[in-house]
Design a protein around this motif. Structure first.
Motif, mmCIF file in Angstrom:
data_model
loop_
_atom_site.group_PDB
_atom_site.id
_atom_site.type_symbol
_atom_site.label_atom_id
_atom_site.label_comp_id
_atom_site.label_asym_id
_atom_site.label_seq_id
_atom_site.Cartn_x
_atom_site.Cartn_y
_atom_site.Cartn_z
ATOM 1 N N LEU A 263 3.882 10.329 6.130
ATOM 2 C CA LEU A 263 3.671 11.542 5.684
ATOM 3 C C LEU A 263 3.823 12.228 4.554
ATOM 4 O O LEU A 263 4.046 13.819 3.734
ATOM 5 C CB LEU A 263 5.716 10.797 5.494
ATOM 6 N N CYS A 264 3.860 11.113 3.573
ATOM 7 C CA CYS A 264 2.969 11.526 2.312
ATOM 8 C C CYS A 264 1.782 12.250 2.127
ATOM 9 O O CYS A 264 1.430 13.309 1.577
ATOM 10 C CB CYS A 264 3.196 10.394 0.803
ATOM 11 N N ASP A 265 1.102 11.937 3.694
ATOM 12 C CA ASP A 265 0.022 12.321 3.755
ATOM 13 C C ASP A 265 -0.129 14.076 4.575
ATOM 14 O O ASP A 265 -1.103 14.416 4.353
ATOM 15 C CB ASP A 265 -1.704 11.841 3.665
ATOM 16 N N ARG A 287 3.992 0.189 1.445
ATOM 17 C CA ARG A 287 3.230 1.041 0.644
ATOM 18 C C ARG A 287 3.930 2.940 1.442
ATOM 19 O O ARG A 287 3.530 3.310 0.569
ATOM 20 C CB ARG A 287 1.976 0.548 0.940
ATOM 21 N N ALA A 288 3.286 2.998 2.933
ATOM 22 C CA ALA A 288 3.154 4.265 3.270
ATOM 23 C C ALA A 288 4.923 4.637 2.427
ATOM 24 O O ALA A 288 5.513 6.064 1.560
ATOM 25 C CB ALA A 288 3.321 4.598 4.658
ATOM 26 N N ALA A 289 6.137 3.534 2.379
ATOM 27 C CA ALA A 289 7.405 4.346 2.198
ATOM 28 C C ALA A 289 7.292 4.009 0.496
ATOM 29 O O ALA A 289 7.785 5.420 0.090
ATOM 30 C CB ALA A 289 7.998 3.363 2.510
ATOM 31 N N ALA A 294 7.748 7.995 -4.053
ATOM 32 C CA ALA A 294 7.174 8.515 -5.396
ATOM 33 C C ALA A 294 7.084 9.897 -5.210
ATOM 34 O O ALA A 294 7.225 10.636 -6.318
ATOM 35 C CB ALA A 294 5.800 7.382 -5.896
ATOM 36 N N GLU A 295 5.967 10.455 -4.429
ATOM 37 C CA GLU A 295 6.206 12.235 -3.990
ATOM 38 C C GLU A 295 7.094 12.909 -4.918
ATOM 39 O O GLU A 295 7.038 13.751 -5.157
ATOM 40 C CB GLU A 295 5.751 12.122 -2.887
#
Length: 328
Positions: A263-265, A287-289, A294-295
């Protein structure tokens, strides 16, 4: 009413965070494709971060200002002018009744978001203002904007500060992904998937991006029993070319899924355009979470903002009002 559409641009719709909880009934979530840009434009104005905005794709729209209003933009770099005078994007901009504001073609990126103080006001469908053009629901009559449409803003003067969105580098070609539901079917082809570049074709829209590049084969075939889809799912159909499902995707799909875009990308991905090449990089769910949290933290702590030392947009309406008074 705050804005009257003079030229609707290439593909301009009303979007917010999207409508969720209705995929079982056949309704896609829709919503702003670059969720980060939407949130930043709203935060510049002091709006709720999910307030309804306009999403302009590749070539922007032009408007007549029918009521004094404050706007902000974020996302792709589109030239913008007020009554023919070039203005800066990614900042707060007061507009006066009678002025005309126009956006040109995107010079970098694909989608620009236009927010107004208080957010745009349209009837909500299933709790969301987002437009889904394929089903004809939400937004402004379930369609893209047309010349003559009049848009209403919820009101308020917006932020009075002089902040702007700082320039940040989001232009690399790496898109991070999480292994998908049928990942095991592609074990013999993972080196190809992660080691090759994939080019965005002309068939890229709000429903999904079709990619061109090395063929990916699935052990046991590419068909699966239809399953619910999710944002960023990467399907591999029978031709072996990846399809990334996005906001206006079908609610269920029957092709094997090799991975899902983190989702961050998603904001980085949806600002790519036809001919751009992307490369996939695997990361884990945890890591994705972390990256997504962080975003969100950077957005909500205003880390993307900086002081705007160009006061032209703020002097312009003041000078206009003084000129109006002097003519009386």
């Amino acid at each position: 009413m705050a804005l009257k559409v003079m030229n609707p641009g290439l593909f301009t719709t009303v979007q917010d965070m999207g409508r969720y909880g209705h995929q079982a009934e056949g309704f896609s979530p829709a919503g702003a494709m670059d969720w980060r840009a939407m949130m930043l434009a709203n935060r510049l104005l002091g709006n709720d971060e999910g307030a309804a905005v306009l999403e302009m794709t590749l070539h922007g729209a032009s408007f007549e200002v029918t009521k004094d209003v404050t706007i902000a933009t974020a996302g792709a770099e589109m030239p913008v002018a007020v009554d023919g005078r070039e203005m800066k994007t990614a900042t707060v901009m007061p507009l006066m009744k009678g002025e005309q504001i126009s956006f040109g073609g995107a010079e970098r990126g694909a989608r620009t978001y236009l927010a107004v103080a208080g957010g745009f006001t349209v009837p909500e469908v299933f709790g969301s203002a987002s437009t889904h053009t394929r089903s004809g629901i939400g937004g402004f009559g379930g369609r893209t904007l047309e010349s003559g449409d009049r848009l209403k803003a919820a009101g308020g003067n917006g932020a009075s500060g002089t902040g702007r969105i700082r320039v940040f580098d989001d232009g690399d070609d790496v898109i991070r992904v999480i292994p998908g539901q049928q990942y095991d079917r592609f074990k013999e082809n993972l080196d190809t998937f992660y080691g090759s570049g994939y080019r965005l074709t002309k068939d890229c829209d709000r429903m999904g991006f079709r990619l061109d590049g090395e063929v990916i084969e699935a052990a046991g075939g590419h068909d699966v029993l239809s399953e619910p889809t999710q944002l960023g799912s990467i399907q591999i159909p029978k031709n072996g070319k990846p399809i990334i499902l996005l906001n206006d995707r079908q609610t269920a799909g029957g092709y094997a899924r090799i991975a899902t875009v983190a989702l961050c990308d998603i904001p980085k991905l949806v600002q790519k355009r036809q001919g751009d090449t992307i490369r996939f990089e695997e990361i884990g769910v945890d890591r994705a979470a972390e990256l997504y949290k962080a975003e969100i933290g950077k957005i909500r702590s205003d880390e993307y903002f900086e002081i705007d030392n160009d006061f032209k947009s703020h002097r312009r309406p003041l000078a206009g009002k003084i000129e109006s008074i002097m003519k009386r």
